[in-house]
Design a protein around this motif. Structure first.
Motif, PDB file in Angstrom:
ATOM      1  N   UNK A 115       0.785  -1.218   0.000  1.00  0.00           N
ATOM      2  CA  UNK A 115       0.000   0.000   0.000  1.00  0.00           C
ATOM      3  C   UNK A 115       0.819   1.271   0.000  1.00  0.00           C
ATOM      4  N   UNK A 116       2.129   1.141  -0.194  1.00  0.00           N
ATOM      5  CA  UNK A 116       3.012   2.305  -0.242  1.00  0.00           C
ATOM      6  C   UNK A 116       2.957   2.921  -1.638  1.00  0.00           C
ATOM      7  N   UNK A 117       2.950   4.246  -1.708  1.00  0.00           N
ATOM      8  CA  UNK A 117       2.880   4.930  -2.998  1.00  0.00           C
ATOM      9  C   UNK A 117       4.185   4.752  -3.770  1.00  0.00           C
ATOM     10  N   UNK A 118       4.072   4.346  -5.020  1.00  0.00           N
ATOM     11  CA  UNK A 118       5.226   4.165  -5.901  1.00  0.00           C
ATOM     12  C   UNK A 118       5.033   5.047  -7.130  1.00  0.00           C
ATOM     13  N   UNK A 119       6.052   5.816  -7.454  1.00  0.00           N
ATOM     14  CA  UNK A 119       6.050   6.675  -8.642  1.00  0.00           C
ATOM     15  C   UNK A 119       7.217   6.263  -9.522  1.00  0.00           C
ATOM     16  N   UNK A 120       6.958   6.067 -10.802  1.00  0.00           N
ATOM     17  CA  UNK A 120       8.013   5.700 -11.745  1.00  0.00           C
ATOM     18  C   UNK A 120       8.223   6.832 -12.738  1.00  0.00           C
ATOM     19  N   UNK A 121       9.472   7.238 -12.881  1.00  0.00           N
ATOM     20  CA  UNK A 121       9.840   8.328 -13.786  1.00  0.00           C
ATOM     21  C   UNK A 121      10.819   7.776 -14.813  1.00  0.00           C
ATOM     22  N   UNK A 122      10.495   7.901 -16.098  1.00  0.00           N
ATOM     23  CA  UNK A 122      11.350   7.385 -17.165  1.00  0.00           C
ATOM     24  C   UNK A 122      11.857   8.557 -17.984  1.00  0.00           C
ATOM     25  N   UNK A 123      13.179   8.730 -17.982  1.00  0.00           N
ATOM     26  CA  UNK A 123      13.765   9.950 -18.529  1.00  0.00           C
ATOM     27  C   UNK A 123      13.591  10.080 -20.032  1.00  0.00           C
ATOM     28  N   UNK A 124      13.831   9.003 -20.785  1.00  0.00           N
ATOM     29  CA  UNK A 124      13.714   9.065 -22.244  1.00  0.00           C
ATOM     30  C   UNK A 124      12.689   8.059 -22.726  1.00  0.00           C
ATOM     31  N   UNK A 125      12.288   8.175 -23.986  1.00  0.00           N
ATOM     32  CA  UNK A 125      11.345   7.229 -24.569  1.00  0.00           C
ATOM     33  C   UNK A 125      12.039   6.096 -25.304  1.00  0.00           C
ATOM     34  N   UNK A 126      13.363   6.056 -25.272  1.00  0.00           N
ATOM     35  CA  UNK A 126      14.096   4.914 -25.801  1.00  0.00           C
ATOM     36  C   UNK A 126      14.139   4.794 -27.309  1.00  0.00           C
ATOM     37  N   UNK A 127      14.005   5.904 -28.029  1.00  0.00           N
ATOM     38  CA  UNK A 127      13.950   5.835 -29.486  1.00  0.00           C
ATOM     39  C   UNK A 127      15.280   5.593 -30.169  1.00  0.00           C
ATOM     40  N   UNK A 128      16.382   5.673 -29.414  1.00  0.00           N
ATOM     41  CA  UNK A 128      17.699   5.478 -30.018  1.00  0.00           C
ATOM     42  C   UNK A 128      18.289   4.109 -29.705  1.00  0.00           C
ATOM     43  N   UNK A 129      17.415   3.153 -29.395  1.00  0.00           N
ATOM     44  CA  UNK A 129      17.902   1.804 -29.098  1.00  0.00           C
ATOM     45  C   UNK A 129      18.740   1.263 -30.256  1.00  0.00           C
ATOM     46  N   UNK A 130      18.269   1.516 -31.473  1.00  0.00           N
ATOM     47  CA  UNK A 130      19.056   1.215 -32.677  1.00  0.00           C
ATOM     48  C   UNK A 130      19.371   2.544 -33.346  1.00  0.00           C
ATOM     49  N   UNK A 131      20.642   2.848 -33.553  1.00  0.00           N
ATOM     50  CA  UNK A 131      21.007   4.145 -34.140  1.00  0.00           C
ATOM     51  C   UNK A 131      20.607   4.244 -35.608  1.00  0.00           C
ATOM     52  N   UNK A 132      20.372   5.462 -36.030  1.00  0.00           N
ATOM     53  CA  UNK A 132      20.128   5.720 -37.447  1.00  0.00           C
ATOM     54  C   UNK A 132      18.741   5.409 -37.948  1.00  0.00           C
ATOM     55  N   UNK A 133      17.767   5.247 -37.068  1.00  0.00           N
ATOM     56  CA  UNK A 133      16.406   4.973 -37.530  1.00  0.00           C
ATOM     57  C   UNK A 133      15.808   6.217 -38.190  1.00  0.00           C
ATOM     58  N   UNK A 134      15.040   6.050 -39.274  1.00  0.00           N
ATOM     59  CA  UNK A 134      14.301   7.188 -39.829  1.00  0.00           C
ATOM     60  C   UNK A 134      13.366   7.772 -38.769  1.00  0.00           C
ATOM     61  N   UNK A 135      13.027   9.039 -38.923  1.00  0.00           N
ATOM     62  CA  UNK A 135      12.238   9.743 -37.910  1.00  0.00           C
ATOM     63  C   UNK A 135      10.931   9.018 -37.609  1.00  0.00           C
ATOM     64  N   UNK A 136      10.224   8.589 -38.642  1.00  0.00           N
ATOM     65  CA  UNK A 136       8.932   7.938 -38.431  1.00  0.00           C
ATOM     66  C   UNK A 136       9.102   6.617 -37.693  1.00  0.00           C
ATOM     67  N   UNK A 137      10.142   5.877 -38.039  1.00  0.00           N
ATOM     68  CA  UNK A 137      10.381   4.595 -37.387  1.00  0.00           C
ATOM     69  C   UNK A 137      10.798   4.798 -35.928  1.00  0.00           C
ATOM     70  N   UNK A 138      11.573   5.829 -35.685  1.00  0.00           N
ATOM     71  CA  UNK A 138      11.961   6.118 -34.308  1.00  0.00           C
ATOM     72  C   UNK A 138      10.736   6.485 -33.471  1.00  0.00           C
TER      73      UNK A 138
END
Length: 254
Positions: free
Chosen positions: A69-92
């Protein structure tokens, strides 16, 4: 605990495809670590560089804390779009949306509130470290005294992981929150007894079977990281990495 020297070079020198340090070596090293008393947690903020780090490094612990019952907050700094480098904008953009969705699914599996996504640039978190520290300071200021802040270890090797750890260290020093640093890639490039690792500050999470099973279900949500991409590139999290993290369990430096 003082801020460690970054270990990006050491991480880069050990290719993920090469396997890294076997889980068996780590298991013989973990027995002396004292357990972290989760029942003393008054509130929890989990900070992750990318969607999935929050689950891989501290998912079972967060599950068990929330179950009380303890309050937990999760904060994620990035959306992870650079997992594979060089992706086109739409694919990222599609990858970022997939990773956000996967993180929400994982949170539900653990019984956690939906995470907050800051949308900072993946791979460049060090450039936004001061801003991240300010954001975390505001979040922790609004939480109960003594709130735990679990973030990736400042010496983990991945530059984004280290930047998040440094920002969390600044925010906790400003607010009096309790800093816990969870390693992820350290298990890959380091070895037991490694002088670059603050072992005397290590404590382990004692997990119950329900939390372990829920964490495994949550990890399985991250299909974008567990499978090859559209171009056939290898998964970001190959099976041997997941097996090692599963067997080692969760450890933090405090």
């Amino acid at each position: 605990m003082s801020s460690p020297t970054g270990n990006a070079r050491r991480f880069a020198a050990v290719p993920i495809s090469g396997g890294g340090t076997p889980a068996g070596e780590w298991l013989r090293h973990l027995d002396p670590f004292a357990p972290l008393p989760l029942d003393q947690c008054p509130g929890l903020v989990v900070v992750a560089p990318h969607p999935d780090d929050e689950i891989l490094g501290f998912g079972a612990a967060a599950c068990q804390v929330a179950a009380r019952g303890v309050e937990v907050c999760t904060v994620i700094a990035s959306d992870g779009g650079a997992a594979w480098p060089g992706l086109p904008v739409a694919e990222q953009a599609r990858l970022e949306e997939s990773r956000r969705s996967e993180s929400r699914t994982a949170a539900a599996a653990l019984g956690l509130p939906m995470p907050d996504f800051l949308g900072l640039p993946d791979g460049k978190l060090a450039e936004h470290e001061s801003r991240l520290a300010d954001i975390l300071t505001a979040i922790l200021t609004a939480r109960p005294a003594g709130t735990w802040c679990a973030a990736t270890w400042r010496g983990d090797g991945h530059p984004d992981h280290e930047a998040v750890g440094r920002a969390a260290a600044v925010a906790t020093s400003r607010t009096g929150a309790v800093l816990l640093e969870y390693p992820i890639w350290m298990w890959h490039w380091a070895r037991p007894g490694d002088e670059a690792v603050p072992w005397r500050h290590a404590v382990r999470i004692v997990t119950n079977p329900v939390a372990v099973q829920r964490k495994r279900q949550a990890v399985a949500s991250f299909r974008s990281q567990l499978e090859s991409d559209a171009a056939g590139r290898e998964p970001i999290l190959p099976p041997h990495v997941l097996e090692r993290l599963d067997r080692v369990g969760e450890v933090v430096f405090q």
